[in-house]
Design a protein around this motif. Structure first.
Motif, PDB file in Angstrom:
ATOM      1  N   TYR A  24       0.836  -1.086   0.018  1.00 48.25           N
ATOM      2  CA  TYR A  24      -0.007  -0.150  -0.196  1.00 48.25           C
ATOM      3  C   TYR A  24       0.747   1.299  -0.036  1.00 48.25           C
ATOM      4  O   TYR A  24       1.715   1.310   0.685  1.00 48.25           O
ATOM      5  CB  TYR A  24      -0.945   0.113   1.316  1.00 48.25           C
ATOM      6  CG  TYR A  24      -1.839   1.236   1.246  1.00 48.25           C
ATOM      7  CD1 TYR A  24      -2.894   1.636   0.417  1.00 48.25           C
ATOM      8  CD2 TYR A  24      -1.166   2.109   2.107  1.00 48.25           C
ATOM      9  CE1 TYR A  24      -3.460   2.692   0.459  1.00 48.25           C
ATOM     10  CE2 TYR A  24      -2.080   3.479   2.471  1.00 48.25           C
ATOM     11  CZ  TYR A  24      -3.094   3.615   1.634  1.00 48.25           C
ATOM     12  OH  TYR A  24      -3.807   4.790   1.599  1.00 48.25           O
ATOM     13  N   ARG A  25       0.496   2.031  -0.936  1.00 52.67           N
ATOM     14  CA  ARG A  25       1.728   3.467  -1.055  1.00 52.67           C
ATOM     15  C   ARG A  25       0.408   4.646  -0.599  1.00 52.67           C
ATOM     16  O   ARG A  25       1.130   5.461  -0.538  1.00 52.67           O
ATOM     17  CB  ARG A  25       2.076   3.490  -2.369  1.00 52.67           C
ATOM     18  CG  ARG A  25       3.166   2.344  -2.495  1.00 52.67           C
ATOM     19  CD  ARG A  25       4.037   2.768  -3.940  1.00 52.67           C
ATOM     20  NE  ARG A  25       4.907   1.813  -3.797  1.00 52.67           N
ATOM     21  CZ  ARG A  25       5.050   0.309  -4.036  1.00 52.67           C
ATOM     22  NH1 ARG A  25       3.831  -0.170  -4.137  1.00 52.67           N
ATOM     23  NH2 ARG A  25       6.032  -0.291  -4.249  1.00 52.67           N
ATOM     24  N   GLY A  26      -0.886   4.408  -0.806  1.00 55.79           N
ATOM     25  CA  GLY A  26      -1.627   5.529  -0.168  1.00 55.79           C
ATOM     26  C   GLY A  26      -1.932   6.510  -1.027  1.00 55.79           C
ATOM     27  O   GLY A  26      -2.755   7.613  -0.885  1.00 55.79           O
ATOM     28  N   ASP A  27      -1.583   6.666  -2.140  1.00 53.12           N
ATOM     29  CA  ASP A  27      -1.877   7.645  -3.237  1.00 53.12           C
ATOM     30  C   ASP A  27      -3.131   7.378  -3.935  1.00 53.12           C
ATOM     31  O   ASP A  27      -3.613   6.302  -3.931  1.00 53.12           O
ATOM     32  CB  ASP A  27      -0.570   7.923  -4.507  1.00 53.12           C
ATOM     33  CG  ASP A  27      -0.521   6.691  -5.142  1.00 53.12           C
ATOM     34  OD1 ASP A  27      -1.100   5.360  -4.921  1.00 53.12           O
ATOM     35  OD2 ASP A  27       0.222   6.799  -6.250  1.00 53.12           O
ATOM     36  N   PRO A  28      -3.739   8.444  -4.633  1.00 50.12           N
ATOM     37  CA  PRO A  28      -4.986   8.224  -5.373  1.00 50.12           C
ATOM     38  C   PRO A  28      -4.913   7.163  -6.390  1.00 50.12           C
ATOM     39  O   PRO A  28      -6.116   6.434  -6.602  1.00 50.12           O
ATOM     40  CB  PRO A  28      -5.196   9.583  -5.851  1.00 50.12           C
ATOM     41  CG  PRO A  28      -4.486  10.377  -4.907  1.00 50.12           C
ATOM     42  CD  PRO A  28      -3.295   9.614  -4.654  1.00 50.12           C
ATOM     43  N   GLY A  29      -3.935   7.094  -7.042  1.00 49.32           N
ATOM     44  CA  GLY A  29      -3.704   6.169  -8.174  1.00 49.32           C
ATOM     45  C   GLY A  29      -4.091   4.624  -7.652  1.00 49.32           C
ATOM     46  O   GLY A  29      -4.558   3.967  -8.394  1.00 49.32           O
TER      47      GLY A  29
END
Length: 108
Positions: A24-29
């Motif tokens: 998980y990187r948490g960005d909108p993408g």
């Protein structure tokens, strides 16, 4: 283990961003990707159920009528609104992905 070695092992190693491994990187993408997959699976499940309940008319018209009558509940109406939202999101996000992938100015 010596006291000096124990003291050194108690100090955590510096945390570098390159060594950090996470899904998980948490960005909108990423949220867009996850929701695109969820809505796609939901639409596929709906289409499968729709084909099966429509095919039921050949087996037993009475059973088909009973199944169709269960679809006239408020819960199913709410689920139909969710299906419309899923189809809209999936379609619009698909267009966004196409633009990003195939249009030079898309990523900007």
């Amino acid at each position: 283990m010596s006291t000096a070695a124990a003291a050194e092992s108690a100090i955590p190693a510096p945390h570098s961003p390159q060594k950090r491994r996470t899904l998980y990187r948490g960005d909108p993408g990423m949220w867009s990707w996850v929701l695109h997959r969820i809505t796609g699976a939901t639409i596929f499940f709906f289409l499968l159920v729709h084909v099966l309940d429509t095919a039921l008319v050949r087996v037993s018209p009475e059973a088909y009528n009973e199944v169709i009558n269960t679809y006239k509940t408020p819960i199913i109406g709410f689920m139909e609104m969710g299906l419309v939202a899923a189809v809209l999101y999936h379609a619009l996000n698909g267009v966004r992905v196409i633009l990003i992938d195939f249009w030079q100015q898309g990523p900007k």
